[in-house]
Design a protein around this motif. Structure first.
Motif, PDB file in Angstrom:
ATOM      1  N   VAL A  71       0.757  -1.286  -0.174  1.00  0.00           N
ATOM      2  CA  VAL A  71      -0.097   0.041  -0.039  1.00  0.00           C
ATOM      3  C   VAL A  71       0.952   1.286  -0.013  1.00  0.00           C
ATOM      4  O   VAL A  71       0.666   2.283  -0.953  1.00  0.00           O
ATOM      5  N   ARG A  72       1.768   1.408   1.025  1.00  0.00           N
ATOM      6  CA  ARG A  72       2.696   2.525   0.918  1.00  0.00           C
ATOM      7  C   ARG A  72       3.295   2.971  -0.236  1.00  0.00           C
ATOM      8  O   ARG A  72       3.160   3.910  -0.843  1.00  0.00           O
ATOM      9  N   PRO A  73       3.780   1.923  -1.020  1.00  0.00           N
ATOM     10  CA  PRO A  73       4.479   2.133  -2.671  1.00  0.00           C
ATOM     11  C   PRO A  73       3.610   2.840  -3.357  1.00  0.00           C
ATOM     12  O   PRO A  73       3.667   3.970  -4.206  1.00  0.00           O
ATOM     13  N   ALA A  74       2.141   2.353  -3.361  1.00  0.00           N
ATOM     14  CA  ALA A  74       0.914   2.897  -4.453  1.00  0.00           C
ATOM     15  C   ALA A  74       0.881   4.473  -3.897  1.00  0.00           C
ATOM     16  O   ALA A  74       0.510   5.162  -4.637  1.00  0.00           O
ATOM     17  N   LEU A  75       0.448   4.803  -2.551  1.00  0.00           N
ATOM     18  CA  LEU A  75       0.269   6.107  -1.876  1.00  0.00           C
ATOM     19  C   LEU A  75       1.527   6.875  -2.398  1.00  0.00           C
ATOM     20  O   LEU A  75       1.298   7.991  -2.820  1.00  0.00           O
ATOM     21  N   ALA A  76       2.607   6.368  -2.313  1.00  0.00           N
ATOM     22  CA  ALA A  76       3.855   7.348  -2.610  1.00  0.00           C
ATOM     23  C   ALA A  76       3.966   7.965  -4.053  1.00  0.00           C
ATOM     24  O   ALA A  76       4.308   8.567  -4.200  1.00  0.00           O
ATOM     25  N   ALA A  77       3.286   6.910  -4.607  1.00  0.00           N
ATOM     26  CA  ALA A  77       3.430   7.241  -6.364  1.00  0.00           C
ATOM     27  C   ALA A  77       2.301   7.945  -6.713  1.00  0.00           C
ATOM     28  O   ALA A  77       2.158   8.426  -7.844  1.00  0.00           O
ATOM     29  N   LYS A  78       1.128   8.282  -5.752  1.00  0.00           N
ATOM     30  CA  LYS A  78       0.257   9.301  -6.419  1.00  0.00           C
ATOM     31  C   LYS A  78       0.493  10.591  -6.515  1.00  0.00           C
ATOM     32  O   LYS A  78       1.498  11.235  -5.992  1.00  0.00           O
ATOM     33  N   LEU A  79      -0.027  11.214  -7.853  1.00  0.00           N
ATOM     34  CA  LEU A  79       0.633  12.627  -8.179  1.00  0.00           C
ATOM     35  C   LEU A  79       0.022  13.412  -7.153  1.00  0.00           C
ATOM     36  O   LEU A  79       0.572  14.685  -6.707  1.00  0.00           O
ATOM     37  N   GLU A  80      -1.169  13.240  -6.619  1.00  0.00           N
ATOM     38  CA  GLU A  80      -1.607  14.354  -5.719  1.00  0.00           C
ATOM     39  C   GLU A  80      -2.442  13.598  -4.451  1.00  0.00           C
ATOM     40  O   GLU A  80      -3.449  13.326  -4.325  1.00  0.00           O
TER      41      GLU A  80
END
Length: 143
Positions: free
Chosen positions: A112-121
Motif C-alpha cells: 500500500v505504501r508504494p502505491a500511496l507514494a506514487a500518487k500525483l496528488e
C-alpha cells in the motif's frame, strides 16, 4: 364503548448504538434490567454487529448490501498477499488503507505504501500514512 380494554403502557423505545469505550472507561447504563452489553474485541465481532445494526436501520437492506461487499475484512489475516492486493485494488479507500496500516503493517509497507507514494496528488490521509509509515529519520515527499 370507547373505553380502553387495557390500560395504556408507558411508551418504550429501542436504542441500538455502538459506543467506543477504550479500556478502563466506565460505562453508565441507564436501565440495567433491559440493557444488553456486548464486548466487540475483534474485527469479526465488530463486522457482524455492524451488519446486524444495518439490517435494523432505515434503508438497512441497502446498507447491509454495501457492508456485504466488505466481508473480506474479518478474514483479512487469512488471505494471501495476492488476494489482499486484489482487494486493495478493488476497494481501495482511506478506510481500508487505515485498517491495513493498523492491522497488517507488513502488507501496508510492502504494497500500500508504494502505491500511496506514487500518487500525483496525495490526500491529507495519504500524506499522514506516508509520514507515519516512513522509516525512522527518513524524509518523505508528503512532509
Amino acid at each position: 364503548d370507547l373505553r380502553l380494554s387495557a390500560p395504556l403502557r408507558a411508551p418504550t423505545r429501542e436504542d441500538r448504538r455502538l459506543i467506543a469505550a477504550p479500556e478502563g472507561t466506565p460505562i453508565d447504563l441507564a436501565d440495567r434490567s433491559t440493557a444488553r452489553l456486548e464486548l466487540l474485541d475483534s474485527v469479526p465481532k465488530l463486522y457482524r454487529t455492524l451488519c446486524a445494526l444495518a439490517r435494523g436501520s432505515d434503508g438497512g437492506d441497502a446498507v447491509a448490501r454495501e457492508l456485504g461487499a466488505w466481508d473480506f475484512v474479518p478474514r483479512w489475516p487469512r488471505l494471501s498477499a495476492d488476494q489482499k492486493r486484489a482487494l486493495c485494488s478493488k476497494h481501495g479507500c482511506h478506510e481500508l488503507h487505515l485498517f491495513v496500516f493498523c492491522k497488517d503493517r507488513a502488507f501496508f509497507d510492502a504494497s500500500v505504501r508504494p502505491a500511496l507514494a506514487a500518487k500525483l496528488e496525495p490526500s491529507l490521509v495519504d500524506r499522514w500514512l506516508l509520514v507515519r509509515s516512513a522509516p525512522a529519520g527518513a524524509r518523505t515527499e508528503a512532509e
